[in-house]
Design a protein around this motif. Structure first.
Motif, PDB file in Angstrom:
ATOM      1  N   HIS A   5      20.756 -44.429 -43.306  1.00  7.27           N
ATOM      2  CA  HIS A   5      20.262 -45.289 -44.427  1.00  7.27           C
ATOM      3  C   HIS A   5      18.992 -44.455 -44.849  1.00  7.27           C
ATOM      4  O   HIS A   5      18.081 -44.460 -44.023  1.00  7.27           O
ATOM      5  N   THR A  34      17.732 -48.329 -51.710  1.00  5.66           N
ATOM      6  CA  THR A  34      18.127 -47.943 -50.735  1.00  5.66           C
ATOM      7  C   THR A  34      19.595 -47.405 -50.765  1.00  5.66           C
ATOM      8  O   THR A  34      20.266 -47.791 -51.757  1.00  5.66           O
ATOM      9  N   ALA A  36      23.360 -46.044 -48.401  1.00  4.98           N
ATOM     10  CA  ALA A  36      23.698 -45.564 -47.118  1.00  4.98           C
ATOM     11  C   ALA A  36      24.492 -44.400 -47.461  1.00  4.98           C
ATOM     12  O   ALA A  36      25.470 -44.322 -48.387  1.00  4.98           O
TER      13      ALA A  36
END
Length: 59
Positions: A5, A34, A36
């Protein structure tokens, strides 16, 4: 494969163009964004190149 992440915590303003393109290639834009991603050797290399701008956690 394991995922990581990544979070952009510092600005890309006044950074070299190569670092700006690396951040964009990782799929990050604004501070606080963000993503992942799979922890492949290619992604690990990009993260290592701009690690001073990112916060990385393993999932």
């Amino acid at each position: 494969m394991a995922q990581i992440h990544i979070k952009l915590v510092k600005s890309v303003i006044d950074r070299p163009e190569r670092q700006k393109r690396t951040i964009k290639a990782l799929g990050l834009g604004k501070i606080g964004s963000t993503k992942a991603v799979e922890n492949t050797p290619q992604v690990a290399g990009m993260v290592n190149a701009v690690k001073h701008l990112l916060e990385v956690t393993e999932l």
